[in-house]
Write a protein that holds these residues in place. Structure first.
Motif, short mmCIF file in Angstrom:
data_model
loop_
_atom_site.label_atom_id
_atom_site.label_comp_id
_atom_site.label_asym_id
_atom_site.label_seq_id
_atom_site.Cartn_x
_atom_site.Cartn_y
_atom_site.Cartn_z
N SER A 1 35.63 -4.78 -17.34
CA SER A 1 34.37 -4.88 -17.04
C SER A 1 32.88 -5.71 -18.19
O SER A 1 32.34 -5.90 -18.32
CB SER A 1 34.30 -3.65 -16.54
OG SER A 1 34.53 -2.63 -15.87
N VAL A 2 33.96 -5.79 -19.10
CA VAL A 2 33.54 -6.23 -20.45
C VAL A 2 34.55 -7.39 -21.13
O VAL A 2 35.63 -7.47 -21.67
CB VAL A 2 33.23 -5.29 -21.84
CG1 VAL A 2 32.51 -6.05 -22.73
CG2 VAL A 2 32.25 -4.32 -20.93
N TYR B 1 29.22 2.61 -14.74
CA TYR B 1 29.91 2.12 -15.51
C TYR B 1 28.94 0.92 -15.75
O TYR B 1 28.52 -0.59 -15.34
CB TYR B 1 31.14 1.53 -14.54
CG TYR B 1 31.74 2.39 -14.49
CD1 TYR B 1 33.11 2.87 -15.31
CD2 TYR B 1 31.93 3.03 -13.34
CE1 TYR B 1 33.72 4.86 -14.82
CE2 TYR B 1 32.89 3.85 -12.17
CZ TYR B 1 33.77 4.70 -13.85
OH TYR B 1 34.29 5.44 -13.27
N HIS C 1 28.57 -3.16 -17.86
CA HIS C 1 29.44 -4.06 -17.16
C HIS C 1 28.49 -5.63 -18.67
O HIS C 1 27.54 -5.35 -18.94
CB HIS C 1 29.18 -5.49 -15.86
CG HIS C 1 29.94 -3.68 -15.14
ND1 HIS C 1 29.89 -2.41 -14.56
CD2 HIS C 1 31.82 -4.84 -14.70
CE1 HIS C 1 30.16 -2.34 -14.21
NE2 HIS C 1 31.79 -2.33 -13.66
N GLN D 1 28.83 -9.77 -19.00
CA GLN D 1 30.04 -11.03 -18.64
C GLN D 1 29.22 -12.56 -20.32
O GLN D 1 28.53 -12.58 -19.65
CB GLN D 1 30.11 -11.65 -17.28
CG GLN D 1 30.67 -12.64 -16.73
CD GLN D 1 30.36 -12.98 -15.10
OE1 GLN D 1 29.77 -13.54 -15.15
NE2 GLN D 1 30.70 -12.22 -14.84
N TYR E 1 24.35 -2.48 -15.13
CA TYR E 1 25.80 -1.12 -15.00
C TYR E 1 25.73 -1.16 -13.27
O TYR E 1 25.08 -1.43 -12.45
CB TYR E 1 24.98 0.12 -15.74
CG TYR E 1 24.58 0.84 -16.70
CD1 TYR E 1 26.11 1.52 -16.78
CD2 TYR E 1 23.95 -0.12 -17.59
CE1 TYR E 1 25.47 1.68 -18.56
CE2 TYR E 1 23.89 0.43 -18.89
CZ TYR E 1 24.43 1.60 -19.42
OH TYR E 1 24.90 1.71 -21.18
N GLU F 1 32.05 1.39 -9.59
CA GLU F 1 32.97 0.46 -9.62
C GLU F 1 33.19 0.41 -8.31
O GLU F 1 32.74 0.88 -6.92
CB GLU F 1 33.87 1.34 -9.95
CG GLU F 1 33.83 0.63 -12.12
CD GLU F 1 33.84 -0.91 -12.15
OE1 GLU F 1 34.09 -2.08 -11.25
OE2 GLU F 1 33.99 -1.31 -13.06
N HIS G 1 33.83 -3.57 -9.21
CA HIS G 1 33.45 -4.78 -9.55
C HIS G 1 34.33 -5.66 -8.68
O HIS G 1 35.24 -5.56 -8.97
CB HIS G 1 33.04 -4.72 -11.11
CG HIS G 1 33.71 -5.32 -12.18
ND1 HIS G 1 34.91 -4.12 -12.35
CD2 HIS G 1 34.82 -6.70 -12.76
CE1 HIS G 1 35.58 -5.14 -13.64
NE2 HIS G 1 35.96 -5.91 -12.82
#
Length: 367
Positions: free
Chosen positions: A105-106, A182, A184, A186, A347, A350, A352
């Motif tokens: 997620s990251v 959650y 995230h 990117q 955020y 999920e 994602h």
């Protein structure tokens, strides 16, 4: 329910149903009553394991936590260069996984995640991200998880790194609110943007959530002012036209008039700033990461951040964020091309959508 795990000044006086834990090289599993047992030349429990080493092409799991819980603080630091090479901060990749997901997620180069792009340190004084002298990188974005959490660091640096320091502070709790989303993040880059085509900060976000921040790193490839482009937020099915459109790049980051001020002697200077919610902490006209004369030919570099904490961008189905590449030559606007990279922070519930493949190390290096 929310107060049972939320933290911050607003909840400082609440007693919460949570258990405080911390993971570091001195307590790698974050177990209760298990910190500081390693031995040094001063004896057992006397600062015996303050850091870890990273080998070339190695991925190390920094934290593996069984939930439910919430990560409340990250602290990391590492030298930004080795004798063999520069740009450690872009050669190391930070990845985070929530619950049992297989894709992160990251996934962001370490420096860029902490608003220190270009592989170069700068001080950042904001609410969720703080980079203190000299290179102490802190994150206060809360990161909830239900089944578990994993944080890993991957080294694409061409040499071994002797010392990597870290600490992961978290809370364990019996349950999380149903709507706790959650975290995230990117990273993307276009080494040469295409004139008249907006740069994509993030696309392909699917699900329900809220966008909470942007870090932008611009290496200028053309003359004149580079920051006239408008940020656009395409929300829940927007196609040709966005729902939110700003008035310019420096405007989006809270500044104005090209971040410039006139001195008493009439000369113009660039003004950096770093505030709780937005900032322009980095500006350089050459690369000062090494004393080598070959590093002095770098193009101008600009690093900026904007946190949508007081003004989050909510979405129910999907989200796309872009920014135009438009400049001004003193008389007219013009389409331009630059080297642009970014980190999007949000955020969401999920699952994602999969991220685009992260660029390899050489393609991440600054100019």
């Amino acid at each position: 329910m929310l107060a049972s795990w939320s933290t911050g000044l607003g909840s400082a006086h609440f007693l919460m149903n949570a258990r405080s834990r911390s993971i570091s090289p001195e307590n790698p599993h974050g177990d209760k009553g298990a910190g500081g047992k390693a031995a040094s030349r001063l004896g057992t429990g006397r600062k015996g394991r303050a850091f870890i080493s990273l080998r070339r092409d190695e991925t190390v799991s920094l934290a593996e936590i069984q939930g439910p819980g919430v990560i409340t603080h990250l602290w990391m630091t590492v030298s930004d260069q080795t004798p063999e090479a520069n740009f450690v901060l872009r050669d190391l990749v930070l990845r985070m996984y929530w619950d049992s997901e297989e894709t992160p997620s990251v996934e962001v180069p370490l420096g860029d995640f902490f608003c220190n792009g270009f592989g170069t340190r700068c001080v950042v004084n904001s609410l969720p991200i703080v980079v203190a002298p000299s290179g102490g990188m802190n994150c206060y974005f809360p990161m909830p998880f239900r089944e578990g959490a994993k944080i890993a660091i991957a080294s694409d640096h061409p040499a071994d790194i002797e010392a990597f320091f870290y600490q992961v502070d978290f809370l364990l709790t019996d349950e999380l609110p149903e709507r706790a989303a959650y975290f995230h993040a990117q990273r993307r880059r276009e080494k040469v943007t295409t004139p008249k085509r907006d740069y994509t900060v993030v696309d392909g976000i699917r699900g329900q959530g809220k966008y909470v921040g942007t870090y932008l790193a611009v290496a200028v490839l053309e003359r004149y002012w580079w920051g006239e482009g408008e940020f656009k937020f395409y929300i829940d099915g927007d196609q040709d036209w966005p729902t939110i459109c700003t008035t310019g790049t420096e405007d989006y980051f809270g500044g104005a008039w090209a971040f410039q001020e006139r001195r008493p002697d009439g000369s113009i200077c660039v003004v950096n700033y770093s505030t709780p919610y937005l900032g322009y902490p980095f500006y350089a006209i050459s690369d000062n990461t090494t004393a080598s004369p070959y590093s002095r030919d770098a193009v101008p570099m600009h690093g900026l951040y904007r946190w949508h904490l007081m003004d989050p961008v909510f979405f129910e189905q999907d989200l796309k964020v872009t920014v135009q590449q438009i400049g001004h030559d003193g008389n007219n606007l013009f389409e331009r091309s630059d080297d642009v990279s970014s980190v999007a922070y949000w955020y969401q519930l999920e699952p994602h959508a999969p991220f685009p493949a992260l660029l390899p190390a050489k393609a991440r290096r600054p100019r």
